[in-house]
Write a protein that holds these residues in place. Structure first.
Motif, mmCIF file in Angstrom:
data_model
loop_
_atom_site.group_PDB
_atom_site.id
_atom_site.type_symbol
_atom_site.label_atom_id
_atom_site.label_comp_id
_atom_site.label_asym_id
_atom_site.label_seq_id
_atom_site.Cartn_x
_atom_site.Cartn_y
_atom_site.Cartn_z
ATOM 1 N N LYS A 254 0.804 -1.223 0.000
ATOM 2 C CA LYS A 254 0.000 0.000 0.000
ATOM 3 C C LYS A 254 0.836 1.273 0.000
ATOM 4 C CE LYS A 254 -4.030 -2.047 2.254
ATOM 5 N NZ LYS A 254 -4.932 -2.026 3.436
ATOM 6 N N LEU A 255 2.059 1.190 0.415
ATOM 7 C CA LEU A 255 2.911 2.376 0.470
ATOM 8 C C LEU A 255 3.496 2.727 -0.888
ATOM 9 C CD1 LEU A 255 4.824 1.700 3.815
ATOM 10 C CD2 LEU A 255 2.808 3.127 3.449
ATOM 11 N N GLN A 256 3.186 1.946 -1.913
ATOM 12 C CA GLN A 256 3.747 2.173 -3.234
ATOM 13 C C GLN A 256 2.668 2.567 -4.235
ATOM 14 O OE1 GLN A 256 5.518 -1.870 -3.310
ATOM 15 N NE2 GLN A 256 7.461 -0.845 -3.742
ATOM 16 N N THR A 257 3.092 3.274 -5.283
ATOM 17 C CA THR A 257 2.210 3.621 -6.389
ATOM 18 C C THR A 257 2.936 3.331 -7.696
ATOM 19 O OG1 THR A 257 2.982 5.918 -6.466
ATOM 20 C CG2 THR A 257 1.049 5.453 -5.100
ATOM 21 N N VAL A 258 2.185 3.240 -8.765
ATOM 22 C CA VAL A 258 2.780 3.063 -10.085
ATOM 23 C C VAL A 258 2.011 3.939 -11.072
ATOM 24 C CG1 VAL A 258 1.319 1.065 -10.652
ATOM 25 C CG2 VAL A 258 3.483 1.398 -11.853
ATOM 26 N N SER A 259 2.752 4.608 -11.947
ATOM 27 C CA SER A 259 2.152 5.465 -12.970
ATOM 28 C C SER A 259 2.320 4.800 -14.319
ATOM 29 C CB SER A 259 2.822 6.844 -12.988
ATOM 30 O OG SER A 259 2.737 7.456 -11.720
ATOM 31 N N LEU A 260 1.307 4.898 -15.149
ATOM 32 C CA LEU A 260 1.453 4.331 -16.485
ATOM 33 C C LEU A 260 0.774 5.207 -17.523
ATOM 34 C CD1 LEU A 260 -1.083 1.527 -17.252
ATOM 35 C CD2 LEU A 260 -1.088 2.630 -15.025
ATOM 36 N N GLU A 261 1.329 5.119 -18.707
ATOM 37 C CA GLU A 261 0.715 5.728 -19.880
ATOM 38 C C GLU A 261 0.254 4.578 -20.763
ATOM 39 O OE1 GLU A 261 1.734 8.952 -23.451
ATOM 40 O OE2 GLU A 261 3.343 7.810 -22.481
ATOM 41 N N TYR A 262 -0.985 4.650 -21.216
ATOM 42 C CA TYR A 262 -1.503 3.548 -22.014
ATOM 43 C C TYR A 262 -2.313 4.085 -23.190
ATOM 44 C CZ TYR A 262 -5.963 4.328 -19.541
ATOM 45 O OH TYR A 262 -7.110 4.879 -19.025
ATOM 46 N N GLU A 263 -2.539 3.195 -24.133
ATOM 47 C CA GLU A 263 -3.260 3.576 -25.344
ATOM 48 C C GLU A 263 -4.473 2.666 -25.535
ATOM 49 O OE1 GLU A 263 -2.045 4.773 -29.893
ATOM 50 O OE2 GLU A 263 -1.138 2.970 -29.037
ATOM 51 N N ARG A 264 -5.601 3.281 -25.891
ATOM 52 C CA ARG A 264 -6.815 2.527 -26.175
ATOM 53 C C ARG A 264 -7.515 3.162 -27.389
ATOM 54 N NH1 ARG A 264 -11.151 2.774 -21.646
ATOM 55 N NH2 ARG A 264 -9.465 1.736 -20.474
ATOM 56 N N ALA A 265 -7.721 2.356 -28.413
ATOM 57 C CA ALA A 265 -8.391 2.831 -29.633
ATOM 58 C C ALA A 265 -7.723 4.075 -30.195
ATOM 59 C CB ALA A 265 -9.868 3.091 -29.349
ATOM 60 N N GLY A 266 -6.377 4.107 -30.138
ATOM 61 C CA GLY A 266 -5.632 5.213 -30.727
ATOM 62 C C GLY A 266 -5.461 6.413 -29.824
ATOM 63 N N ALA A 267 -6.156 6.437 -28.666
ATOM 64 C CA ALA A 267 -6.059 7.569 -27.744
ATOM 65 C C ALA A 267 -5.147 7.225 -26.574
ATOM 66 C CB ALA A 267 -7.441 7.947 -27.232
ATOM 67 N N LYS A 268 -4.285 8.180 -26.209
ATOM 68 C CA LYS A 268 -3.356 7.967 -25.102
ATOM 69 C C LYS A 268 -3.952 8.489 -23.800
ATOM 70 C CE LYS A 268 0.852 8.057 -27.910
ATOM 71 N NZ LYS A 268 2.174 8.689 -28.124
ATOM 72 N N ASN A 269 -3.730 7.728 -22.719
ATOM 73 C CA ASN A 269 -4.251 8.084 -21.404
ATOM 74 C C ASN A 269 -3.196 7.806 -20.345
ATOM 75 O OD1 ASN A 269 -7.349 8.333 -22.122
ATOM 76 N ND2 ASN A 269 -6.624 6.442 -23.069
ATOM 77 N N THR A 270 -3.399 8.358 -19.157
ATOM 78 C CA THR A 270 -2.497 8.092 -18.040
ATOM 79 C C THR A 270 -3.306 7.647 -16.826
ATOM 80 O OG1 THR A 270 -2.565 10.391 -17.282
ATOM 81 C CG2 THR A 270 -0.785 9.779 -18.814
ATOM 82 N N ALA A 271 -2.634 6.940 -15.923
ATOM 83 C CA ALA A 271 -3.286 6.493 -14.688
ATOM 84 C C ALA A 271 -2.245 6.377 -13.590
ATOM 85 C CB ALA A 271 -3.982 5.158 -14.899
ATOM 86 N N GLU A 272 -2.665 6.706 -12.387
ATOM 87 C CA GLU A 272 -1.828 6.566 -11.191
ATOM 88 C C GLU A 272 -2.502 5.543 -10.296
ATOM 89 O OE1 GLU A 272 1.470 8.165 -8.674
ATOM 90 O OE2 GLU A 272 0.894 8.640 -10.728
ATOM 91 N N LEU A 273 -1.843 4.420 -10.072
ATOM 92 C CA LEU A 273 -2.460 3.317 -9.343
ATOM 93 C C LEU A 273 -1.814 3.129 -7.971
ATOM 94 C CD1 LEU A 273 -2.630 0.691 -12.247
ATOM 95 C CD2 LEU A 273 -4.328 2.428 -11.622
ATOM 96 N N ILE A 274 -2.646 2.938 -6.969
ATOM 97 C CA ILE A 274 -2.162 2.677 -5.615
ATOM 98 C C ILE A 274 -2.075 1.171 -5.409
ATOM 99 C CG2 ILE A 274 -2.638 2.977 -3.153
ATOM 100 C CD1 ILE A 274 -4.244 5.469 -3.897
ATOM 101 N N MET A 275 -0.976 0.721 -4.839
ATOM 102 C CA MET A 275 -0.770 -0.708 -4.600
ATOM 103 C C MET A 275 -1.545 -1.182 -3.367
ATOM 104 S SD MET A 275 1.210 -1.667 -7.020
ATOM 105 C CE MET A 275 2.529 -1.134 -8.115
ATOM 106 N N GLY A 276 -1.437 -2.475 -3.092
ATOM 107 C CA GLY A 276 -2.004 -3.035 -1.882
ATOM 108 C C GLY A 276 -3.222 -3.900 -2.091
ATOM 109 N N PHE A 277 -3.738 -3.965 -3.333
ATOM 110 C CA PHE A 277 -4.892 -4.823 -3.605
ATOM 111 C C PHE A 277 -4.464 -6.280 -3.505
ATOM 112 C CE2 PHE A 277 -7.282 -7.328 -6.774
ATOM 113 C CZ PHE A 277 -8.559 -7.180 -6.264
ATOM 114 N N SER A 278 -5.242 -7.085 -2.785
ATOM 115 C CA SER A 278 -4.939 -8.508 -2.623
ATOM 116 C C SER A 278 -5.370 -9.256 -3.879
ATOM 117 C CB SER A 278 -5.671 -9.064 -1.405
ATOM 118 O OG SER A 278 -5.365 -10.429 -1.211
ATOM 119 N N ILE A 279 -4.403 -9.770 -4.626
ATOM 120 C CA ILE A 279 -4.673 -10.411 -5.907
ATOM 121 C C ILE A 279 -5.019 -11.880 -5.666
ATOM 122 C CG2 ILE A 279 -3.717 -11.027 -8.155
ATOM 123 C CD1 ILE A 279 -1.903 -8.555 -7.877
ATOM 124 N N PRO A 280 -6.232 -12.296 -6.030
ATOM 125 C CA PRO A 280 -6.625 -13.686 -5.786
ATOM 126 C C PRO A 280 -5.904 -14.657 -6.707
ATOM 127 C CG PRO A 280 -8.329 -12.543 -7.024
ATOM 128 C CD PRO A 280 -7.304 -11.513 -6.661
#
Length: 401
Positions: free
Chosen positions: A170-196
């Motif tokens: 949870k103390l970490q974050t990750v930033s990403l730039e991604y593309e969908r249908a030709g459009a570029k977007n960004t997102a800032e994600l907070i860690m700590g989610f329990s992955i099943p």
């Protein structure tokens, strides 16, 4: 009354005691000597060779040796284990061991996405987004192309290290730039989610459960998934363990136990080299009235193979796909004094039916093999594109409708 003993008498007594002790241990010492004498020349040659290599490196390597010297013990330990030629054995540094225990016993945490890489296009993409995760909240979708992670552009060389950035606390974050249908977007994600370790969905009226690893929480997650499918009214389930190789025999046995109730015999028996055995019993299952098919392939290994073959033999499930890896052994962890550890193969695993033993030979599908592109991302395939899944669903519909 206290009596003083002369120094000469003390020395004489010590000599007598040492002589007696030496005589008493001569037989034992001789046995040890006889066991190692045949290896003395080999041991000397190994030491000389190692010493020669070290001297050549020290005298001729053009570079810094600080890290090499500081980590020499770890390199030697790793070499010992690698020399076994068993890919299931490994050396773990103290930090790697702590991470391994944390994953196995507590689970994996992160941003809530699975990623893949398209070698033809040199693209990293999102293959799955977990419900309730930060990635889901941020609006990410399967198929989004990841352009950069924390400002670093994705390349074929760094793709694995960048994919690892999506896992953390949870103390970490990750930033990403991604593309969908030709459009570029960004997102800032907070860690700590329990992955099943379990994914569940519906495939044309048949329940589908994917098990990606057999960790401590897997049996509970598997039971929750089965309960949801049963509540929905479905009575047939396809369980997918293709490319599943992580986890332990113990947790795989507990996952089998979710389905099967009391049975005659053991879910598995571990047979050690000294003749001792360890058994894994069945006693708690509530879902043996459901019908199952299990998807397997060459990437199905170790605990996943035990799970597949036991469900086949106990619950009469069809196995669909291709022959598994053939790792019918159990590994155990041994910690070292400095906090590091080694994982060693310690026992042969005999499944519920001894006739279905699979070490080195693998587990074969029930019918003909149904191969598929090994590079295909299972999570990205639709039910129509995933031929083994489509076949398994058809078998269940035909046999149990």
């Amino acid at each position: 009354m206290n009596k003083k003993v002369s120094l000469g008498v003390c020395i004489s007594l010590v000599i007598i005691a040492v002589t007696a002790s030496f005589a008493g241990t001569m037989v034992f010492s001789k046995q040890i000597y006889n066991r190692i004498i045949s290896n003395i020349s080999q041991r000397a040659e190994s030491y000389d060779a190692a010493n020669e290599i070290y001297k050549l490196i020290s005298d001729n390597f053009y570079g810094k040796l600080d890290d090499f010297n500081n980590n020499l013990d770890a390199h030697v330990a790793k070499g010992y284990v690698d020399g076994l030629g068993d890919s299931n054995c490994c050396y773990m540094s103290s930090s790697e061991y702590a991470e391994y225990i944390n994953k196995t016993e507590i689970g994996i945490t992160g941003a809530g996405v699975e990623t893949g890489f398209n070698g033809d296009k040199n693209e990293m993409y999102i293959s799955y987004v977990y419900e309730g995760s930060p990635a889901k909240t941020a609006g990410l979708e399967a198929g989004d192309v990841i352009l950069s992670v924390n400002g670093t552009q994705v390349t074929p060389k760094n793709r694995k290290s960048l994919a690892a950035k999506f896992y953390g606390t949870k103390l970490q974050t990750v930033s990403l730039e991604y593309e969908r249908a030709g459009a570029k977007n960004t997102a800032e994600l907070i860690m700590g989610f329990s992955i099943p370790s379990v994914i569940v969905r519906d495939v044309d009226g048949v329940g589908y459960i994917r098990i990606s690893r057999f960790y401590k929480k897997t049996p509970e997650e598997f039971e929750t998934a089965l309960a949801a499918i049963k509540e929905s009214g479905a009575s047939s389930v396809v369980i997918d363990v293709r490319n599943t190789n992580e986890g332990t025999i113990e947790y795989a046995s507990q996952t089998v136990d979710v389905i099967v109730g009391n049975v005659t015999g053991n879910i598995a028996t571990a047979k050690y080299k000294n003749g001792k055995t360890k058994t894994f019993n069945a006693n708690a299952g509530d879902y043996n009235d459901m019908d199952f098919a299990v998807l397997i392939n060459s990437g199905t290994s170790g605990p996943a193979e035990l799970f597949a073959v036991d469900i086949k033999d106990i619950s009469h499930a069809s196995l669909v796909g291709t022959t598994t890896a053939g790792v019918g052994t159990m590994q155990e962890i041994f910690t070292l004094e400095d906090g590091s550890a080694i994982r060693l193969t310690t026992a042969l695993i005999v499944p519920y039916s001894e006739l279905s033993s699979y070490n080195e030979t693998g587990v074969s599908p029930t019918g003909d093999e149904i191969p598929m592109d090994e590079s295909a991302d299972i999570l990205m395939l639709s039910a129509d594109e995933d031929i083994p899944l489509k076949t398994a669903a058809a078998i269940l519909a035909e046999n149990y409708s």
